[in-house]
Design an enzyme around this catalytic site. Structure first.
Site, PDB file in Angstrom:
ATOM      1  N   GLU A 200      -5.594  67.543  62.049  1.00  0.00           N
ATOM      2  CA  GLU A 200      -6.755  66.649  62.090  1.00  0.00           C
ATOM      3  C   GLU A 200      -7.260  66.376  63.510  1.00  0.00           C
ATOM      4  OE1 GLU A 200      -5.686  64.560  57.809  1.00  0.00           O
ATOM      5  OE2 GLU A 200      -5.594  63.323  59.620  1.00  0.00           O
ATOM      6  N   GLU A 318      -4.444  69.887  52.904  1.00  0.00           N
ATOM      7  CA  GLU A 318      -3.844  68.589  52.609  1.00  0.00           C
ATOM      8  C   GLU A 318      -4.834  67.778  51.792  1.00  0.00           C
ATOM      9  OE1 GLU A 318      -1.927  66.408  55.893  1.00  0.00           O
ATOM     10  OE2 GLU A 318      -2.854  64.580  55.093  1.00  0.00           O
TER      11      GLU A 318
END
Length: 521
Positions: A200, A318
């Site tokens: 991220e 994810e």
């Protein structure tokens, strides 16, 4: 006794009435060609680094489920992984960019510290450490269970924060610690399916970010290092990234900067249900119009991969549904399957190769209960998908309510077509007839004089409560055996001339062995 008979008769009448009142729906499957293809191991689950004191909304739902603390000898855990034969597992998460591997140049470090609360640290934690003893233990589990492993590497080593923006990390990635870990891994004979760089850090990031062109340069370094350390292409791990939320310009720039044949899997994350504490979470999960909003993102990622990285394929790296560890009264229950299994169907239609569920265990959204390790309903839904739905995705349409979702694939390892029918309505049931588009390939009569029975798996919650943790398969609770094995999941065999009865608040897998689809030949 008379009262008991009256109750039974009343129940039978209700059952008959519900069948009669069900709406008729025709599901059309286009079997001539496939519309997308997934990886053979499309279903994936994650293990995360979160420590015991990872807390959200006044609760700390991770317990001892983090990578450093997890009981790797737990029999239910190993049996749950083995049942997939194999299960794809991603080791990674928010704290992976703060993990140092105690090996090689980092070995002289006297201690291997655990993550500690630190307000100034990323996500409120200090750096942590992975010892090679723990890495050995993890790989012992992965080897024993046959898991296909994706390992998320720390992408922030060597970088420093921009003086003008503390969330912006600049400088080249220092690959030495990752190289030392890989060399150790190779020396021990551990198998790695893929390496992923960072977590991220793309777009605007979450707790930190890296520029797209810089990340592309770092991915080239990673690719060359893997090619050097793994000279045999047959056993060489794939390279994945950027493992974050989709930002069109950032993703396009990254793929252009890294160039051809560097990125094997274009990974993006989704938490489209919002915060785990949201009181409307249970309503969102049953709202087909809300669930459809994420479809554009999946399509955009697919298009970006096609235009700027055709050598790669999109992955959901994810997906926990609701962020900050999920919803404590929703994410581990039957209801969550309306979101999760719909996402498996939706992303496969948009040519995604893999879908990694956050998490295998931990938080409120684990496929396994965080303390008892007992499978939650979504575990069984995922296992049935893995066993029944093949990699060839077929176009599927129907003329009924938006609350009925229908997806079909070529059956896995056997002839025919497998479908999943998800009924999000709490009041309407459906009688579903499945037809081939244009009806040009009707079901064939078998040599024995009849058609093969349809195989049906009806998933419903205990006592009709969609927030139950107990899943019924064809009316029987799914429970571990006395030896902690995953129970057998046998289908109900049904006359193929009858429609598929999809009750309100239920999910049905059905396999039609007689369905002739050239795409599945």
């Amino acid at each position: 006794m008379a009262e008991f008979k009256a109750i039974c008769c009343f129940a039978a009448v209700l059952s008959w009435l519900s069948l009669c009142l069900a709406k008729d729906v025709t599901v059309t499957v286009a079997g001539v060609t496939d519309v997308a293809r997934t990886d053979d191991n499309f279903v994936c689950a994650t293990l995360d680094w979160w420590p015991v004191d990872k807390c959200d909304y006044g609760q700390c739902p991770w317990g001892m489920a983090g990578i450093i603390n997890l009981d790797l000898k737990n029999k239910i855990l190993s049996n749950a992984i083995k049942a997939f034969n194999p299960l794809r597992i991603r080791v990674g998460g928010s704290l992976q960019d703060q993990v140092i591997y105690k090996v090689g140049d980092a070995r002289p470090v006297r201690k291997c510290p655990h993550f500690k609360k630190r307000p100034s640290g990323m996500f409120g934690f200090s750096r942590g450490c992975l010892s090679m003893d723990r890495w050995d233990q993890l790989n012992e589990l992965f080897n024993e269970t046959g898991a296909a492993l994706t390992f998320g590497l720390n992408a922030l080593i060597g970088r420093h924060r921009s003086p003008n923006d503390s969330d912006h990390f600049i400088g080249d990635w220092d690959s030495q610690n990752a190289r030392d870990l890989m060399s150790y891994t190779i020396s021990k004979g551990y198998k790695i399916d893929s390496y992923e760089l960072g977590n991220e850090l793309c777009g605007s990031g979450v707790s930190g970010r890296v520029d797209a062109d810089q990340y592309g340069k770092d991915m080239i370094v990673l690719k060359k290092m893997i090619e050097e350390l793994y000279p045999d292409p047959a056993t060489r791990p794939k390279v994945l990234g950027p493992a974050g939320f989709y930002d069109q310009k950032w993703f396009e720039t990254f793929l252009q900067a890294s160039g051809p044949n560097v990125v094997d899997g274009l990974t993006h994350h989704i938490y489209n249900l919002g915060a785990g504490v949201d009181p409307t979470l249970i309503d969102k999960i049953q709202d087909p119009y809300f669930l459809d909003e994420i479809a554009q993102t999946h399509k955009d990622v697919m298009r970006t991969a096609e235009r700027f990285g055709p050598w790669s394929g999109p992955w959901v790296g994810e997906a926990g549904g609701a962020y900050n560890s999920g919803g404590k009264d929703v994410s581990h229950t039957f209801a969550n399957g309306f979101w999760y299994l719909d996402q498996l169907g939706m992303t496969s239609q948009f040519n995604h190769k893999v879908f990694c569920r956050q998490a295998l265990i931990g938080g409120n959204y684990g496929l396994l209960n965080t303390t008892s390790f007992v499978p939650n309903p979504d575990y069984y839904g995922a296992l049935l998908w893995h066993r029944l739905m093949g990699k060839h995705v077929l176009a599927t349409m129907h003329d009924g309510s938006a609350h009925l979702r229908a997806y079909s694939h070529c059956s896995k390892d056997k002839p025919g077509v497998s479908l999943i029918l998800i009924n999000m309505s709490n009041s309407t049931s459906f009688n579903v007839s499945v037809v081939n588009d244009l009806n040009i390939y009707p079901a064939v009569e078998q040599a024995c004089g009849g058609r093969q029975h349809r195989e049906e798996y009806h998933l419903t919650p205990k006592d009709g409560n969609i927030q139950s943790d107990v899943l019924l398969l064809n009316g029987t609770p799914l429970e571990l055996t006395e030896l902690s094995d995953i129970p057998e999941m046998k289908p109900e065999l049904v006359d193929p001339s009858l429609p598929i009865a999809v009750a309100a608040d239920s999910i049905v897998y059905a396999t039609l062995r007689d369905f002739r689809a050239p795409a599945c030949a």
